[in-house]
Write a protein that holds these residues in place. Structure first.
Motif, PDB file in Angstrom:
ATOM      1  N   ASN A  61      11.004  13.808  19.939  1.00  9.53           N
ATOM      2  CA  ASN A  61      10.586  12.775  20.963  1.00  9.53           C
ATOM      3  C   ASN A  61      11.503  12.785  22.196  1.00  9.53           C
ATOM      4  O   ASN A  61      11.879  11.920  22.819  1.00  9.53           O
ATOM      5  N   GLY A  62      11.874  14.114  22.769  1.00  8.61           N
ATOM      6  CA  GLY A  62      12.591  14.270  23.782  1.00  8.61           C
ATOM      7  C   GLY A  62      14.046  14.361  23.647  1.00  8.61           C
ATOM      8  O   GLY A  62      15.048  14.467  24.447  1.00  8.61           O
ATOM      9  N   THR A  63      14.520  14.101  22.492  1.00  9.17           N
ATOM     10  CA  THR A  63      15.999  13.923  22.041  1.00  9.17           C
ATOM     11  C   THR A  63      16.431  15.052  21.410  1.00  9.17           C
ATOM     12  O   THR A  63      15.781  15.501  20.192  1.00  9.17           O
ATOM     13  N   LYS A  64      17.442  15.815  21.759  1.00 10.53           N
ATOM     14  CA  LYS A  64      17.903  16.766  20.880  1.00 10.53           C
ATOM     15  C   LYS A  64      18.701  16.288  19.712  1.00 10.53           C
ATOM     16  O   LYS A  64      19.405  15.335  19.562  1.00 10.53           O
ATOM     17  N   VAL A  65      18.143  16.817  18.327  1.00 11.12           N
ATOM     18  CA  VAL A  65      18.382  16.341  17.337  1.00 11.12           C
ATOM     19  C   VAL A  65      19.520  17.194  16.344  1.00 11.12           C
ATOM     20  O   VAL A  65      20.519  16.520  15.830  1.00 11.12           O
ATOM     21  N   THR A  77       0.947  -1.256   0.228  1.00  7.03           N
ATOM     22  CA  THR A  77      -0.079  -0.020   0.021  1.00  7.03           C
ATOM     23  C   THR A  77       0.890   1.347  -0.025  1.00  7.03           C
ATOM     24  O   THR A  77       0.443   2.517  -0.057  1.00  7.03           O
ATOM     25  N   GLY A  78       2.175   0.938   0.100  1.00  8.57           N
ATOM     26  CA  GLY A  78       2.968   2.192   0.158  1.00  8.57           C
ATOM     27  C   GLY A  78       3.247   2.842   1.527  1.00  8.57           C
ATOM     28  O   GLY A  78       4.019   3.785   1.825  1.00  8.57           O
ATOM     29  N   THR A  79       2.739   1.939   2.475  1.00  6.94           N
ATOM     30  CA  THR A  79       3.074   2.510   4.008  1.00  6.94           C
ATOM     31  C   THR A  79       4.424   1.634   4.282  1.00  6.94           C
ATOM     32  O   THR A  79       4.919   0.731   4.143  1.00  6.94           O
ATOM     33  N   PRO A  80       5.220   2.602   5.015  1.00  2.00           N
ATOM     34  CA  PRO A  80       6.779   2.218   5.325  1.00  2.00           C
ATOM     35  C   PRO A  80       6.691   1.010   6.507  1.00  2.00           C
ATOM     36  O   PRO A  80       5.830   1.195   7.200  1.00  2.00           O
ATOM     37  N   LEU A  81       7.283   0.000   6.211  1.00  2.00           N
ATOM     38  CA  LEU A  81       7.425  -1.084   6.946  1.00  2.00           C
ATOM     39  C   LEU A  81       8.554  -0.770   7.938  1.00  2.00           C
ATOM     40  O   LEU A  81       8.632  -1.205   9.170  1.00  2.00           O
ATOM     41  N   ARG A  82       9.626  -0.222   7.559  1.00  2.51           N
ATOM     42  CA  ARG A  82      10.658   0.324   8.334  1.00  2.51           C
ATOM     43  C   ARG A  82      11.323   1.586   7.501  1.00  2.51           C
ATOM     44  O   ARG A  82      11.573   1.551   6.386  1.00  2.51           O
ATOM     45  N   LEU A  83      12.088   2.333   8.215  1.00  2.00           N
ATOM     46  CA  LEU A  83      12.885   3.456   7.746  1.00  2.00           C
ATOM     47  C   LEU A  83      14.440   2.943   7.729  1.00  2.00           C
ATOM     48  O   LEU A  83      14.667   2.338   8.626  1.00  2.00           O
ATOM     49  N   LYS A  84      15.342   3.477   6.916  1.00  2.00           N
ATOM     50  CA  LYS A  84      16.604   3.343   6.721  1.00  2.00           C
ATOM     51  C   LYS A  84      17.341   4.238   6.315  1.00  2.00           C
ATOM     52  O   LYS A  84      16.666   5.345   5.772  1.00  2.00           O
ATOM     53  N   LEU A  85      18.418   4.226   6.177  1.00  2.00           N
ATOM     54  CA  LEU A  85      19.425   5.427   5.629  1.00  2.00           C
ATOM     55  C   LEU A  85      19.523   5.455   4.240  1.00  2.00           C
ATOM     56  O   LEU A  85      19.482   4.378   3.698  1.00  2.00           O
ATOM     57  N   ASP A  86      19.541   6.486   3.516  1.00  2.42           N
ATOM     58  CA  ASP A  86      19.634   6.578   2.155  1.00  2.42           C
ATOM     59  C   ASP A  86      20.965   5.946   1.623  1.00  2.42           C
ATOM     60  O   ASP A  86      21.971   6.331   2.148  1.00  2.42           O
ATOM     61  N   ASP A  87      20.687   5.342   0.451  1.00  2.00           N
ATOM     62  CA  ASP A  87      21.862   4.790  -0.173  1.00  2.00           C
ATOM     63  C   ASP A  87      22.586   5.837  -0.798  1.00  2.00           C
ATOM     64  O   ASP A  87      22.027   6.392  -1.862  1.00  2.00           O
ATOM     65  N   PHE A 107      18.848   8.581  14.906  1.00  6.91           N
ATOM     66  CA  PHE A 107      17.487   9.101  14.676  1.00  6.91           C
ATOM     67  C   PHE A 107      16.508   7.933  14.400  1.00  6.91           C
ATOM     68  O   PHE A 107      15.337   7.841  14.895  1.00  6.91           O
ATOM     69  N   LEU A 108      16.875   6.834  13.574  1.00  3.74           N
ATOM     70  CA  LEU A 108      16.161   5.837  13.490  1.00  3.74           C
ATOM     71  C   LEU A 108      15.765   5.103  14.811  1.00  3.74           C
ATOM     72  O   LEU A 108      14.363   4.578  14.832  1.00  3.74           O
ATOM     73  N   LYS A 109      16.335   5.208  15.719  1.00  9.22           N
ATOM     74  CA  LYS A 109      16.085   4.635  17.015  1.00  9.22           C
ATOM     75  C   LYS A 109      14.952   5.246  17.868  1.00  9.22           C
ATOM     76  O   LYS A 109      13.994   4.903  18.688  1.00  9.22           O
ATOM     77  N   LEU A 110      14.979   6.631  17.333  1.00  7.26           N
ATOM     78  CA  LEU A 110      13.904   7.392  18.211  1.00  7.26           C
ATOM     79  C   LEU A 110      12.518   7.811  17.451  1.00  7.26           C
ATOM     80  O   LEU A 110      11.511   8.031  18.052  1.00  7.26           O
ATOM     81  N   TRP A 111      12.612   7.635  16.277  1.00  7.44           N
ATOM     82  CA  TRP A 111      11.581   7.812  15.580  1.00  7.44           C
ATOM     83  C   TRP A 111      10.503   6.927  15.558  1.00  7.44           C
ATOM     84  O   TRP A 111      10.756   5.581  15.549  1.00  7.44           O
ATOM     85  N   ARG A 112       9.182   7.261  15.818  1.00 11.91           N
ATOM     86  CA  ARG A 112       8.037   6.323  15.896  1.00 11.91           C
ATOM     87  C   ARG A 112       7.392   6.308  14.495  1.00 11.91           C
ATOM     88  O   ARG A 112       6.593   7.041  14.069  1.00 11.91           O
ATOM     89  N   LEU A 113       7.578   4.876  13.910  1.00 13.90           N
ATOM     90  CA  LEU A 113       7.034   4.512  12.495  1.00 13.90           C
ATOM     91  C   LEU A 113       5.597   4.554  12.343  1.00 13.90           C
ATOM     92  O   LEU A 113       4.804   4.131  13.484  1.00 13.90           O
TER      93      LEU A 113
END
Length: 265
Positions: A202-206, A139-149, A174-180
């Motif tokens: 989410n409470g973390t300085k980015v 459906t085009g919904t992300p199953l997981r985020l990853k870093l760009d190649d 970032f990937l650890k703090l983002w709520r998918l």
């Protein structure tokens, strides 16, 4: 949060105006100018959730939702929930038409960044420390985020972009703090005529940028001073363009915001 003031109340867009993206670049009264005002974006609010889409969906026409009030130094908090792909963000000290301002990125798309900064009509500085991609279901919904190649990135991450930041986290952090596929909480602190801007997710300085330390090669400090340290808040629905097309904003994509509050400093 009792000392924060809501920017939307009573499920109403009262106090905000919709402006087509790029209207400043068109000759007033021209056919292109008049056509742009026919595609002002689909902005709604329901149950406290502000939602922005292209108008009509999939048309490629974006817009800004711009506050009538202006602000100088402030702390801004909100939650956001974008669809993939959606190239969006929040503009700080924006002009009346939304065209100029400091953007906190929410580029939820291939080669996009979240929490970094872009200088719209302020020299075009692009201050980021990672870029993203996603694995999608049918459906085009992300199953997981990853870093760009980096070998086939649409907008490559360069050392120059990362060097603009005085503070940054890695893409892995970032990937650890983002709520998918969920709401994510943002906090932005902006101070100074030539501002320092800090982003928390989410409470973390980015990320943090001190624009007094950024070269005039990519930052128009004269334009920044002309703004007198004040401007509007704006939300964005991006146009599609030849470079990215529907990879920039999907046909029925939307971004949603809620609990948008501000505390002037």
């Amino acid at each position: 949060m009792s000392n924060f003031t809501p920017l939307f109340e009573d499920n109403s867009l009262h106090g905000w105006r919709i402006v087509p993206r790029g209207i400043r670049l068109l000759e007033k009264g021209s056919a292109e100018y008049n056509a742009a005002w026919e595609h002002k974006g689909l902005w709604t609010i329901h149950d406290g959730i502000v939602e922005g889409r292209q108008d009509p969906p999939g048309s490629g026409f974006g817009s800004y939702l711009v506050s009538e009030r202006t602000f100088g130094d402030f702390e801004l908090i909100y939650e956001a929930k974008p669809d993939w792909p959606a190239d969006t963000g929040v503009y700080l000290r924006a002009s009346e038409d939304g065209f100029q301002g400091y953007q906190v990125l929410l580029d939820y798309r291939c080669s996009g960044n979240i929490g970094g900064f872009y200088g719209n009509s302020l020299g075009g500085f692009h201050a980021i420390s990672f870029t993203l991609d996603a694995e999608l279901d049918e459906t085009g919904t992300p199953l997981r985020l990853k870093l760009d190649d980096p070998t086939n990135s649409i907008e490559p991450l360069t050392p120059e972009k990362s060097a603009l930041l005085q503070y940054k986290i890695s893409g892995e952090e970032f990937l650890k703090l983002w709520r998918l596929n969920d709401w994510n909480a943002f906090r932005i602190v902006m101070k100074g005529l030539i501002p320092t801007i800090t982003t928390y997710i989410n409470g973390t300085k980015v990320a943090e940028i001190d624009l007094s330390k950024v070269s005039t090669d990519c930052f128009d400090s004269d334009a920044a001073r002309a703004m007198n340290g004040i401007g509007h808040i704006a939300l964005e629905v991006h146009d599609n363009d030849p470079a990215l097309g529907k990879d920039r904003w999907g046909g029925f994509s939307a971004c949603r915001w809620r609990n948008i509050r501000i505390r002037e400093l």
